[in-house]
Design a protein around this motif. Structure first.
Motif, short mmCIF file in Angstrom:
data_model
loop_
_atom_site.label_atom_id
_atom_site.label_comp_id
_atom_site.label_asym_id
_atom_site.label_seq_id
_atom_site.Cartn_x
_atom_site.Cartn_y
_atom_site.Cartn_z
N PHE A 29 0.63 -1.15 0.02
CA PHE A 29 -0.18 -0.07 -0.07
C PHE A 29 0.98 1.27 -0.14
CE2 PHE A 29 -3.21 -3.23 1.40
CZ PHE A 29 -4.04 -2.83 0.95
N GLY A 30 2.09 1.01 -0.50
CA GLY A 30 2.90 2.18 -0.42
C GLY A 30 2.57 3.59 -0.91
N ASP A 31 1.83 3.49 -2.07
CA ASP A 31 1.26 4.58 -2.91
C ASP A 31 0.48 5.50 -2.16
OD1 ASP A 31 2.87 3.19 -5.02
OD2 ASP A 31 1.14 2.69 -6.04
N MET A 32 -0.12 5.05 -1.01
CA MET A 32 -0.93 5.87 -0.53
C MET A 32 -0.38 6.35 0.80
SD MET A 32 -3.90 3.70 1.73
CE MET A 32 -4.22 2.39 0.73
N ILE A 33 0.83 5.91 1.26
CA ILE A 33 1.60 6.46 2.44
C ILE A 33 2.44 7.40 1.96
CG2 ILE A 33 3.17 5.72 4.32
CD1 ILE A 33 2.19 2.81 3.91
N LEU A 34 2.16 8.73 2.77
CA LEU A 34 3.05 9.97 2.62
C LEU A 34 4.25 9.94 3.81
CD1 LEU A 34 0.06 12.51 2.33
CD2 LEU A 34 1.29 11.29 0.56
N ALA A 35 3.97 9.35 4.85
CA ALA A 35 4.70 9.37 6.06
C ALA A 35 4.61 8.23 6.87
CB ALA A 35 4.89 10.80 6.76
N ARG A 36 5.79 7.95 7.17
CA ARG A 36 5.87 6.80 8.20
C ARG A 36 6.85 6.98 9.40
NH1 ARG A 36 7.10 0.38 6.87
NH2 ARG A 36 7.38 -0.28 9.02
N THR A 37 6.38 6.71 10.50
CA THR A 37 7.31 6.82 11.77
C THR A 37 6.80 5.59 12.43
OG1 THR A 37 6.82 9.28 11.87
CG2 THR A 37 7.59 8.16 13.78
N GLY A 38 8.08 5.16 13.18
CA GLY A 38 7.99 3.85 13.94
C GLY A 38 8.80 4.15 14.94
N VAL A 39 8.48 3.44 16.33
CA VAL A 39 9.00 3.46 17.46
C VAL A 39 9.06 2.25 18.08
CG1 VAL A 39 8.92 4.58 19.84
CG2 VAL A 39 8.07 6.08 17.84
N PRO A 40 10.21 1.46 18.19
CA PRO A 40 10.19 0.41 18.88
C PRO A 40 10.17 0.61 20.54
CG PRO A 40 12.33 0.72 18.28
CD PRO A 40 11.25 2.07 17.67
#
Length: 85
Positions: A29-40
Protein backbone atom coordinates in the motif's frame (compact mmCIF):
# COMPACT_ATOMS: atom_id res chain seq x y z
CA UNK A 1 -13.02 7.84 -5.88
CA UNK A 2 -12.32 10.79 -3.55
CA UNK A 3 -9.07 10.69 -1.63
CA UNK A 4 -8.58 12.36 1.73
CA UNK A 5 -5.73 12.99 4.11
CA UNK A 6 -5.70 10.75 7.16
CA UNK A 7 -3.67 8.67 9.54
CA UNK A 8 -3.32 5.08 10.68
CA UNK A 9 -1.98 4.13 14.11
CA UNK A 10 -0.63 0.63 14.76
CA UNK A 11 0.51 -1.17 17.88
CA UNK A 12 2.44 -4.31 17.00
CA UNK A 13 2.87 -6.91 19.74
CA UNK A 14 5.53 -9.61 19.45
CA UNK A 15 7.34 -7.41 16.96
CA UNK A 16 10.01 -9.97 16.13
CA UNK A 17 7.29 -12.29 14.87
CA UNK A 18 4.96 -9.73 13.24
CA UNK A 19 7.25 -7.01 11.84
CA UNK A 20 7.98 -8.73 8.53
CA UNK A 21 4.29 -9.38 7.82
CA UNK A 22 3.33 -5.79 8.65
CA UNK A 23 6.19 -4.33 6.59
CA UNK A 24 5.28 -6.46 3.56
CA UNK A 25 1.67 -5.30 3.76
CA UNK A 26 2.66 -1.64 4.14
CA UNK A 27 4.85 -2.00 1.05
CA UNK A 28 1.82 -3.21 -0.92
CA UNK A 29 0.00 0.00 0.00
CA UNK A 30 3.06 2.25 -0.33
CA UNK A 31 1.47 4.49 -2.96
CA UNK A 32 -0.97 5.93 -0.43
CA UNK A 33 1.55 6.37 2.43
CA UNK A 34 2.93 9.91 2.65
CA UNK A 35 4.91 9.46 5.88
CA UNK A 36 5.75 6.67 8.30
CA UNK A 37 7.13 6.88 11.83
CA UNK A 38 8.02 3.82 13.86
CA UNK A 39 8.94 3.65 17.53
CA UNK A 40 10.21 0.35 18.92
CA UNK A 41 9.65 -0.54 22.57
CA UNK A 42 12.05 -3.46 23.19
CA UNK A 43 11.21 -3.72 26.91
CA UNK A 44 7.63 -4.61 25.99
CA UNK A 45 8.47 -6.49 22.77
CA UNK A 46 6.19 -4.21 20.79
CA UNK A 47 6.32 -1.17 18.57
CA UNK A 48 4.11 1.69 17.44
CA UNK A 49 3.82 2.89 13.86
CA UNK A 50 2.03 6.00 12.65
CA UNK A 51 1.21 6.49 8.98
CA UNK A 52 0.06 9.65 7.24
CA UNK A 53 -1.97 8.64 4.22
CA UNK A 54 -3.76 10.06 1.19
CA UNK A 55 -6.45 7.50 0.41
CA UNK A 56 -10.07 6.83 -0.40
CA UNK A 57 -12.31 5.20 2.19
CA UNK A 58 -12.14 1.94 0.22
CA UNK A 59 -8.34 1.97 0.11
CA UNK A 60 -8.11 2.78 3.81
CA UNK A 61 -10.60 0.02 4.63
CA UNK A 62 -8.62 -2.50 2.63
CA UNK A 63 -5.36 -1.60 4.37
CA UNK A 64 -6.74 -1.49 7.90
CA UNK A 65 -8.79 -4.66 7.37
CA UNK A 66 -5.72 -6.62 6.31
CA UNK A 67 -3.63 -5.17 9.14
CA UNK A 68 -6.35 -5.94 11.68
CA UNK A 69 -6.39 -9.61 10.68
CA UNK A 70 -2.77 -10.03 11.72
CA UNK A 71 -2.63 -11.56 15.18
CA UNK A 72 -1.02 -9.16 17.66
CA UNK A 73 -1.68 -6.03 15.58
CA UNK A 74 -4.08 -3.31 16.76
CA UNK A 75 -5.06 -0.61 14.28
CA UNK A 76 -7.02 2.66 14.39
CA UNK A 77 -7.51 5.15 11.58
CA UNK A 78 -9.16 8.41 10.62
CA UNK A 79 -9.69 10.38 7.42
CA UNK A 80 -10.23 14.13 7.17
CA UNK A 81 -13.63 15.43 6.15
CA UNK A 82 -12.15 17.46 3.28
CA UNK A 83 -11.42 15.65 0.02
CA UNK A 84 -8.70 16.54 -2.49
CA UNK A 85 -9.61 19.30 -4.93
Amino acid sequence: MEKRLGFVGLIIEDREHNAATVNALLSEFGDMILARTGVPCPKRNCSAITLVIDASTDELGSLTGKLGRISGVSVKSMLSKVSNP
